[in-house]
Design a protein around this motif. Structure first.
Motif, mmCIF file in Angstrom:
data_model
loop_
_atom_site.group_PDB
_atom_site.id
_atom_site.type_symbol
_atom_site.label_atom_id
_atom_site.label_comp_id
_atom_site.label_asym_id
_atom_site.label_seq_id
_atom_site.Cartn_x
_atom_site.Cartn_y
_atom_site.Cartn_z
ATOM 1 N N GLU A 1 52.703 55.697 39.318
ATOM 2 C CA GLU A 1 53.964 55.823 40.058
ATOM 3 C C GLU A 1 55.140 55.726 39.088
ATOM 4 O OE1 GLU A 1 53.894 52.705 42.907
ATOM 5 O OE2 GLU A 1 51.973 53.361 43.752
ATOM 6 N N GLY B 1 52.327 49.534 40.088
ATOM 7 C CA GLY B 1 52.461 50.927 40.503
ATOM 8 C C GLY B 1 52.559 51.846 39.304
ATOM 9 N N THR C 1 54.752 44.353 41.614
ATOM 10 C CA THR C 1 54.445 45.586 42.319
ATOM 11 C C THR C 1 54.881 46.799 41.502
ATOM 12 O OG1 THR C 1 54.782 44.394 44.374
ATOM 13 C CG2 THR C 1 54.780 46.815 44.499
#
Lengths: 339, 544, 398
Positions: B250, B245, B241
């Motif tokens: 992110e 991201g 994850t």
């Protein structure tokens, strides 16, 4: 002596598709002279047949095909010329066992007097015809500096007559007349002669040793020799499957191991001085070389003769030091022989 | 000349004497399987393209095309493949393995730089194939299928194609412009890519859109969750994850001290990423020893170079805010870690879990015939599931999980789909004997130590996502390619032609079979076989 | 032009005018003056182009000649005695290979005991080596035979040995007519080798021949030698026509037509024999002489014809086969059959002069029946030496 410009496959192999044709070996060319052609009656895996083609094809290339050859009596002569079939594709004459160098000298003289100055003379013989019975003529040819390249194909014995000892037979080798009887070691230690050094003592323009294991080295030497005039001597180690009691497929490997063990030094000399040494690429103990040969089988039986193996190792080690056969750490060679 | 009878002969007459009759064995040119080829999960004929590459110049393009026949990602592979080819390489027994991976990367980069393209080989078949998942396996399958003349629709739920190559591997290992270029080259062949398209019901997709066959390559996108007793304020993220991201822009807030739990390549990626994101301390916690860590040696080494620390033989037993509890492990006689009861506490602001990845197979629904076992789709040798026409590969199918394996399975699936669509039986690959080191005559190969790729200096590696490992230049790539010993296959080195004492090897103008044995004269001594550098000649008994 | 010359000098000049391209020689008495002079002529450039090889042995000399001849160069050497024996292996090789080498043999005894003086032991020992063997009766004939030898050798592609008695001829100074260069050039055509080592047409010279063809090779060699018996008189006739003197040929009959007794001799002894023949004829004795110029091949028909009318034949042997007998005499006997008795008289060994007195005594002994046909006789044997104490210690008494 040979500069390797590129690390690449097959630098030591016969050919190299990555090299320019003019930089390739004579043997890589489909147009090579094949000075000795197929159908000869040499034993399977004969080192002498191979060596002769290597040498003469290179000489032919160097002289632009203008070469005449004489060949002393011996295996090479016998297996190549049984009536009515000759294996030679070059002008070739066989006279006698002991007179090859003198015949060659006469050829050179005859050519010069006839104005055929571009035609080059190569004489060839086995070790018997060179170091023993032909030695007087050889020495005479050397001291007169006749314009001859004389090549000894050294298979270390009289193979044609049934494997007897010559002055080039190494110590401890079993031959038909150096049998391993009682404490006899095979051929005696401390005898025999290494003619390249004797040739050097004549201070002739060029002396070199080579083997059938390193074609490029051999061809370079032939080319170099052919570029000179006067008496030149090339001593080529040519393993003999019959006389050495070895597998035919091992011929080249044996020549390689003879060098890599230090037993057969490969070098060049000019006018009596060593000028270059071909380094051992990967030193091996003499055992690796000896064990492949039936003529040394008595050294390795039970109980074997470790004492003799040690003496042979000492001879190899002496060569390594004497000729500087190992590259030292700084990449230079240290030969204690010559300058 | 008026030659005297008997003693003076015309030249070359011995060719009338057919010494071939002496022979009890004959030499035969063989093709044995080089260990690099055997080891390549993508099925590349590594030896063959290195051979092309050795010529340099035009040979680079030939080499690249040879790779592309099998694997459409040379530039990517040259960066992220763990190169089992090099592990297998016989040259490793002589000095050091050939840097196959770095040559492949060089060729891939050359292709991108020069704009080399591939083309569709066959006319349109009129058949339609859907490939679900645009990761390495799906892209590979799509590439091969489209070149085989089939219409390919490539679906992916992500906004951009590439799968784990994009969303799992950090940019410092695989620059995105490289990935994009190689994907685009595939798409340019006419693949109909539909991103942001999630298949939720396979049956429906197949039925409604009328596909003739399907390849399922949806990967294993879910980070494996382990149960860790944790306080409510403890910060625990999974590596998959986090890396995903990051690719979408992110910047996860991990704190100064980051612990990464796991010992695989993803763990290394996570730790090295954490450093780049500003962590002062990145600590990998692994329950076994370094030797038993599944991460590739080069990944571990690079992580260490970048300051990542490691705690071996440890498990995380508890996570609290700012603190971890580790338990010391020891290996039992089978090499399995057993708890010792000894614990220690370690400050950590975040824990990144890198404990493996799981598939998400919900979209299969009740798709008839497609069986699932241990979380992966069951396939046969041809990558076909239990349902005719439906194939699967990559991480969703059984087998080691790597991009290279996935690419290989994608190709195998494409080949199988093509055969299936034509109603043909898939061609069986002939198993060649392995070319082992002992068969080589390595004396002929020049001593040539390996040329290593330069690496980015440490300062830049600590703070940026710039590519760490640099490529070879033309000279070093050529040098490296030429270190190949061409195990078990002829290299046209002329050694057999040269070493035959009987001139019984004939050189012919045929790149595939450059030499013939002249059986009229071959005495069967075996020198050609013994002296073949590549071990490409075998002696075979004559039938007498 | 006739001038006073040492035989060796005359031969050397003659050989030089035959334009050999290679001379390879090793010094041995009494051949040395020939090769020394040739060395001078090569070094001075008077003989050019020519390579003079100072080899390490006679074996090397003949071997170098083989090489030179094999590349198509006219080749010459000279030797004697031990040197000829040291060449023995190569001699057979030259003839076997069919190379037209010309060699002077300054005939000398063979040791042991070592002896540098003249007899024919050296040439006779190589009787069967396949060379043409011509014996010069005088220095003039030695000169002329060399000119003819080159023509003969090259025409047959076979080697020719010109034998001249060591010291007796080689070191004798007398009036000799050495043909000038133009005359020789007109008589000796340029060498066109029958076979040679030529890169444009590579042949293999010196193959190995087994039982399947060895006899045929040797038979052809015999035929070639027989052919020489026709060529030699033909060349001698040509020579006589051009130079106006008789030299060479296979035999020299002298007053044999009505001779009751004919003395057969080779080499320089023939001169003494002919003088004795003249003396005895003057005294009314019917004698004649037969010089054998060509000993190999053996001119059987000519010998038979020359001796057809003789009732007694005496052969002066300058060498013999110990324990067997005369060498030339055996060939004579074979030629003329058993009706005519042949007396073998060994004379002039190791430099002992073959004087007219010796020849005369032999003839008188034959006439008186003191020399029987079946034995080997040593008319100039010094029995006093043999009968002396030192001579009898070691062996049988004479």
């Amino acid at each position: 002596m040979r500069e390797t410009k590129l690390y690449q496959i097959g630098t030591f192999a016969v050919g190299n598709r990555l090299l320019d044709p003019e930089d390739r070996s004579a043997q890589a060319s489909p147009d090579r002279a094949n000075s000795i052609t197929s159908g000869h009656r040499a034993c399977q895996g004969c080192g002498e047949a191979l060596g002769a083609r290597y040498v003469l094809d290179a000489a032919m290339r160097a002289a632009d095909g203008d070469v005449v050859v004489t060949n002393s009596t011996g295996c090479l002569e016998v297996f190549s010329t049984p009536y009515p079939e000759s294996s030679w594709q070059i002008p070739w004459v066989h006279s006698l066992f002991g007179n090859g160098p003198a015949v060659a000298a006469g050829m050179a003289a005859g050519l010069r007097a006839s104005g055929r100055t571009s035609t080059r003379v190569v004489g060839q013989a086995g070790d018997g015809g060179t170091v023993d019975i032909g030695f007087g003529c050889l020495s005479g040819m050397f001291e007169r500096n006749d314009d001859v390249l004389f090549v000894c194909y050294d298979n270390q014995g009289y193979m044609n007559t049934g494997v007897q000892r010559s002055a080039a037979t190494p110590p401890a080798a079993r031959t038909a007349n150096t049998g391993v009887i009682g404490d006899e070691p095979g051929n005696a230690f401390g005898q025999g002669k290494f003619v390249p050094l004797i040739a050097m003592a004549h201070e002739i323009p060029y002396v070199a040793t080579a083997t059938v294991a390193d074609l490029h080295d051999l061809e370079d030497k032939v080319t170099r020799a052919m570029g000179m005039h006067g008496a030149r001597y090339l001593h080529v180690l040519v393993p003999c499957p019959l006389g050495w009691a070895a597998a035919p497929a091992e011929t080249i490997r044996l020549a390689r191991l003879a060098v890599e063990s230090g037993l057969f030094p490969v070098f060049e000399a000019e006018h009596g001085e060593v000028t270059a040494v071909t380094s051992i690429r990967g030193k091996v103990p003499v055992d690796d070389y000896l064990r492949l040969q039936g003529r040394y089988a008595h050294l390795f039986g039970d109980p074997g003769r470790p004492d003799l193996v040690a003496r042979l190792q000492a001879l190899a080690d002496r060569n390594v030091v004497r000729f500087g056969l190992l590259d030292s750490d700084d990449g230079t060679q240290n030969a204690s022989l010559g300058s | 000349m008026d030659l005297p009878f008997g003693i003076t002969l015309e030249h070359g007459g011995s060719r009338a004497n057919k010494t071939g009759s002496w022979r009890t064995e004959r030499p035969v040119y063989v093709h044995h399987l080089p260990p690099c080829n055997q080891a390549c999960p993508a099925g590349e004929d590594v030896r063959s393209w290195l051979y092309d590459g050795e010529s340099g110049g035009d040979g680079y393009e030939r080499a690249w095309r040879a790779i592309m026949e099998v694997n459409p990602f040379p530039a990517v592979m040259g960066r992220i493949c763990y190169h089992p080819c090099e592990t297998g390489c016989n040259r490793g027994q002589l000095d050091e393995a050939v840097g196959i991976n770095s040559v492949e990367r060089f060729l891939g980069d050359e292709a991108i730089r020069a704009g080399w393209r591939m083309q569709v080989d066959r006319p349109s078949s009129g058949r339609r194939v859907v490939v679900v998942g645009a990761g390495p396996s799906g892209l590979s399958a799509a590439y091969h299928l489209v070149r085989l003349g089939h219409a390919v629709t490539l679906l992916d739920s992500a906004p951009r194609p590439g799968g784990m190559m994009r969303y799992g591997i950090p940019a410092y290992r695989l620059p995105r412009e490289v990935l994009d270029a190689e994907i685009q080259r595939i798409l340019d062949l006419g693949v109909d890519l539909r991103t942001d398209t999630t298949v939720t019901d396979l049956d429906q997709t197949l039925r409604e859109d009328g596909y003739d066959a399907a390849f399922l390559a949806v990967g294993a996108p879910l980070g494996h969750r382990a149960h860790l007793p944790a306080g409510s304020a403890a910060k625990i993220v999974d590596a998959v994850t986090m890396l995903h991201g990051l690719e979408e822009g992110e910047r996860p807030l991990l704190g100064r001290r980051v612990a990464v739990y796991g010992g695989g390549n993803t763990a290394m990626d996570a730790a090295r990423t954490a450093k780049r994101l500003g962590a002062e301390d990145a600590l990998v916690v692994y329950r076994r020893t370094r030797e038993r860590m599944p991460a590739h040696e080069s990944e571990v080494r690079e992580a260490e170079e970048e300051g990542v620390r490691f705690t071996w033989l440890s498990t995380i037993t508890q996570v609290q805010e700012g603190m971890l509890t580790l338990e010391r492990m020891e290996l039992d006689e089978t090499g399995f870690p057993q708890p010792t009861g000894e614990t220690e506490e370690l400050p950590a602001d975040a824990v990144v879990l890198a404990l493996g990845q799981d598939t998400d197979l919900a979209f299969l629904g009740r798709a008839e015939g497609v069986e699932v076992e241990d979380g992966v789709v069951v396939v046969d040798d041809s990558q076909m599931t239990g349902r005719p026409g439906v194939f699967a590969g990559g991480d969703v199918a059984p087998g080691p999980r790597s991009a290279t394996v996935a690419i290989g399975q994608g190709r195998r699936a494409a080949t199988s789909i093509d055969a299936w669509l034509r109603g043909a039986i898939p061609e069986r690959v002939v198993e060649l004997p392995l070319a082992d080191f002992a068969a080589l005559n390595t004396w002929y190969y020049t001593d040539a130590p390996r040329s290593h790729r330069p690496v980015l200096e440490a300062a830049r590696r600590a703070s940026t996502f710039d590519e760490v490992v640099q490529g070879l230049n033309r000279d070093t790539a050529l040098y490296e390619a030429r270190r190949c010993m061409s195990c078990g296959n002829c290299i046209s080195c002329d050694n057999c032609f040269g070493v035959c004492p009987d001139n019984a090897v004939i050189k012919v103008d045929d790149a595939d079979a450059p030499y013939l044995i002249d059986l009229d004269f071959c005495k069967g001594c075996g020198l050609c076989a013994a002296e073949c550098p590549a071990g490409a000649i075998a002696m075979v008994p004559e039938e007498i | 032009m006739r001038e006073q010359l040492e035989g060796s000098q005359a031969v050397a000049r003659t050989v030089a005018r035959c334009r050999p391209r290679v001379v390879a020689a090793y010094p041995i008495s009494p051949q040395t003056h020939i090769v020394e002079r040739l060395s001078d002529l090569v070094r001075s450039g008077d003989l050019a182009p020519c390579e003079y090889l100072m080899v390490e042995s006679e074996f090397g000399a003949m071997s170098a000649c083989i090489g030179a001849s094999a590349v198509g160069a006219r080749t010459y050497t000279a030797t004697a005695s031990q040197g000829l024996l040291f060449m023995a292996e190569a001699l057979f090789n030259v003839s076997g290979l069919g190379l037209p080498v010309v060699m002077t043999v300054a005939n000398r005894a063979i040791g042991a005991p070592i002896n540098i003086w003249n007899d024919h032991s050296d040439a006779m020992s190589q009787r069967d080596c396949g060379w043409v063997q011509l014996f010069a009766a005088s220095n003039q004939e030695a000169v002329d035979l060399h000119v003819q030898a080159f023509v003969l050798a090259e025409r047959l592609s076979s080697p020719v040995m010109v034998c001249m008695d060591g010291f007796v001829l080689t070191h004798a100074v007398e009036a000799i007519d050495v043909p000038d260069q133009a005359e020789v050039d007109a008589f000796v055509p340029p060498f066109v080798p029958r076979q040679m080592l030529d890169p444009t047409d590579p042949v293999t010279i010196g193959a190995m021949v087994g039982p399947e063809a060895f006899t045929e090779v040797k038979y052809l060699m015999h035929r070639r030698q027989q052919q020489a018996l026709a060529e030699i008189p033909s060349i001698a006739a040509d020579f006589a026509a051009r130079f106006g003197r008789t030299s060479g040929g296979v035999v020299h009959p002298y007053r044999t037509d009505d001779a009751d007794t004919v003395v057969v001799a080779l080499g320089s002894a023939l001169g003494s024999v002919c003088r004795v023949v003249d003396d005895l004829r003057a005294e009314g004795t019917s004698v004649g002489a037969l010089g054998i110029t060509c000993f190999r091949p053996w001119p059987e028909a000519e010998v038979r014809a020359a001796l057809a009318g003789a009732r007694h034949v005496v052969v002066l042997e300058r060498a013999f086969s110990p324990g067997a007998g005369g060498i030339v005499g055996r060939d004579v006997r074979t030629s003329i059959g058993s009706r005519t008795p042949v007396v073998d008289a060994v004379v002039g060994l190791g430099g002992r002069p073959v004087s007219r007195a010796t020849v005369r005594r032999v003839l008188e002994d034959v006439s008186a029946g003191r020399l029987t046909p079946d034995d080997l006789h040593f008319p100039d044997l010094r029995r006093d030496l043999i009968d002396s104490e030192p001579a009898t210690r070691g062996g049988p008494r004479a």
